[in-house]
Design a protein around this motif. Structure first.
Motif, PDB file in Angstrom:
ATOM      1  N   SER A   1      -0.697  23.049   7.515  1.00 48.79           N
ATOM      2  CA  SER A   1       0.102  24.252   7.333  1.00 48.79           C
ATOM      3  C   SER A   1       1.597  23.959   7.350  1.00 48.79           C
ATOM      4  N   LYS A   2       1.982  22.718   7.600  1.00 52.03           N
ATOM      5  CA  LYS A   2       3.402  22.377   7.676  1.00 52.03           C
ATOM      6  C   LYS A   2       3.990  22.164   6.286  1.00 52.03           C
ATOM      7  N   GLN A   3       5.310  22.298   6.210  1.00 48.79           N
ATOM      8  CA  GLN A   3       6.025  22.181   4.936  1.00 48.79           C
ATOM      9  C   GLN A   3       5.962  20.770   4.359  1.00 48.79           C
ATOM     10  N   LEU A   4       6.166  19.764   5.180  1.00 52.32           N
ATOM     11  CA  LEU A   4       6.165  18.377   4.717  1.00 52.32           C
ATOM     12  C   LEU A   4       5.561  17.511   5.800  1.00 52.32           C
ATOM     13  N   PHE A   5       4.598  16.685   5.439  1.00 54.50           N
ATOM     14  CA  PHE A   5       3.963  15.816   6.421  1.00 54.50           C
ATOM     15  C   PHE A   5       3.322  14.632   5.723  1.00 54.50           C
ATOM     16  N   LYS A   6       3.039  13.616   6.507  1.00 51.91           N
ATOM     17  CA  LYS A   6       2.316  12.446   6.007  1.00 51.91           C
ATOM     18  C   LYS A   6       0.837  12.766   6.115  1.00 51.91           C
ATOM     19  N   LEU A   7       0.102  12.565   5.027  1.00 53.70           N
ATOM     20  CA  LEU A   7      -1.322  12.900   5.021  1.00 53.70           C
ATOM     21  C   LEU A   7      -2.113  11.944   5.903  1.00 53.70           C
TER      22      LEU A   7
ATOM     23  N   MET B   1       0.833  -1.184   0.000  1.00 53.22           N
ATOM     24  CA  MET B   1       0.000   0.000   0.000  1.00 53.22           C
ATOM     25  C   MET B   1       0.879   1.248   0.000  1.00 53.22           C
ATOM     26  N   SER B   2       0.510   2.201  -0.807  1.00 50.46           N
ATOM     27  CA  SER B   2       1.272   3.450  -0.917  1.00 50.46           C
ATOM     28  C   SER B   2       0.928   4.409   0.207  1.00 50.46           C
ATOM     29  N   ASN B   3       1.917   5.191   0.589  1.00 50.34           N
ATOM     30  CA  ASN B   3       1.699   6.270   1.548  1.00 50.34           C
ATOM     31  C   ASN B   3       1.506   7.578   0.795  1.00 50.34           C
ATOM     32  N   TRP B   4       0.836   8.527   1.435  1.00 51.84           N
ATOM     33  CA  TRP B   4       0.590   9.844   0.862  1.00 51.84           C
ATOM     34  C   TRP B   4       1.273  10.887   1.734  1.00 51.84           C
ATOM     35  N   PHE B   5       2.013  11.795   1.073  1.00 57.32           N
ATOM     36  CA  PHE B   5       2.695  12.877   1.751  1.00 57.32           C
ATOM     37  C   PHE B   5       2.315  14.192   1.082  1.00 57.32           C
ATOM     38  N   ALA B   6       2.499  15.288   1.792  1.00 56.68           N
ATOM     39  CA  ALA B   6       2.253  16.618   1.219  1.00 56.68           C
ATOM     40  C   ALA B   6       3.501  17.472   1.413  1.00 56.68           C
ATOM     41  N   MET B   7       3.844  18.232   0.368  1.00 57.75           N
ATOM     42  CA  MET B   7       4.982  19.148   0.432  1.00 57.75           C
ATOM     43  C   MET B   7       4.527  20.519  -0.049  1.00 57.75           C
ATOM     44  N   GLY B   8       5.051  21.549   0.600  1.00 56.05           N
ATOM     45  CA  GLY B   8       4.691  22.912   0.256  1.00 56.05           C
ATOM     46  C   GLY B   8       5.331  23.396  -1.030  1.00 56.05           C
TER      47      GLY B   8
END
Length: 144
Positions: free
Chosen positions: A119-125, A1-8
């Motif tokens: 609001s963080k620069q990089l995080f796991k969704l 299963m893939s993980n999801w991350f967010a980057m600013g």
């Protein structure tokens, strides 16, 4: 299963930020805006990212929520160097675009996704963010 991350896609903070979206978009990358070692919390998250994971390129404003500029699948990690604003490191992740804005505006706003960690620069969704984004992608005919 893939993980999801967010980057600013904005470097420099809330009041005086520089958009790096066009660099990310045109080069199919997402880069960390901090030199490795300066932010061990971000380093730890970067170390979690694997091939096949998804990166959501986003911005955040307290009254707006999370704005998505693009979503890419990870196809390479920490091996790509591109000209990002002076003074920032370029630990970059290579992406295969699933969806992206063609210009400097966001593709979709998620006003329900507000506050930390959005609001963080990089995080796991989190689960609710993944569900909201996946439902939107499904509504436009994209299956991930």
């Amino acid at each position: 299963m893939s993980n999801w991350f967010a980057m600013g896609v904005h470097y420099g903070g809330f009041k005086s930020s520089t958009s790096v979206w066009s660099i990310f978009r045109d080069n199919q990358i997402a880069c960390n805006g901090y030199t490795r070692g300066d932010r061990t919390d971000i380093d730890a998250i970067l170390d979690e990212i694997r091939y096949g994971d998804y990166i959501v390129l986003k911005s955040f404003a307290p009254k707006t929520g999370m704005c998505v500029y693009g979503i890419g699948e990870v196809i390479g990690m920490n091996t790509y160097h591109f000209p990002i604003p002076e003074g920032y490191d370029n630990q970059c992740i290579k992406l295969n675009w699933i969806l992206r804005s063609a210009d400097d505006t966001y593709v979709k706003n998620f006003p329900s996704l507000v506050g930390d960690p959005y609001s963080k620069q990089l995080f796991k969704l989190s689960g609710n963010a993944i569900a909201d984004i996946s439902a939107w992608l499904n509504s436009v005919g994209i299956r991930v």
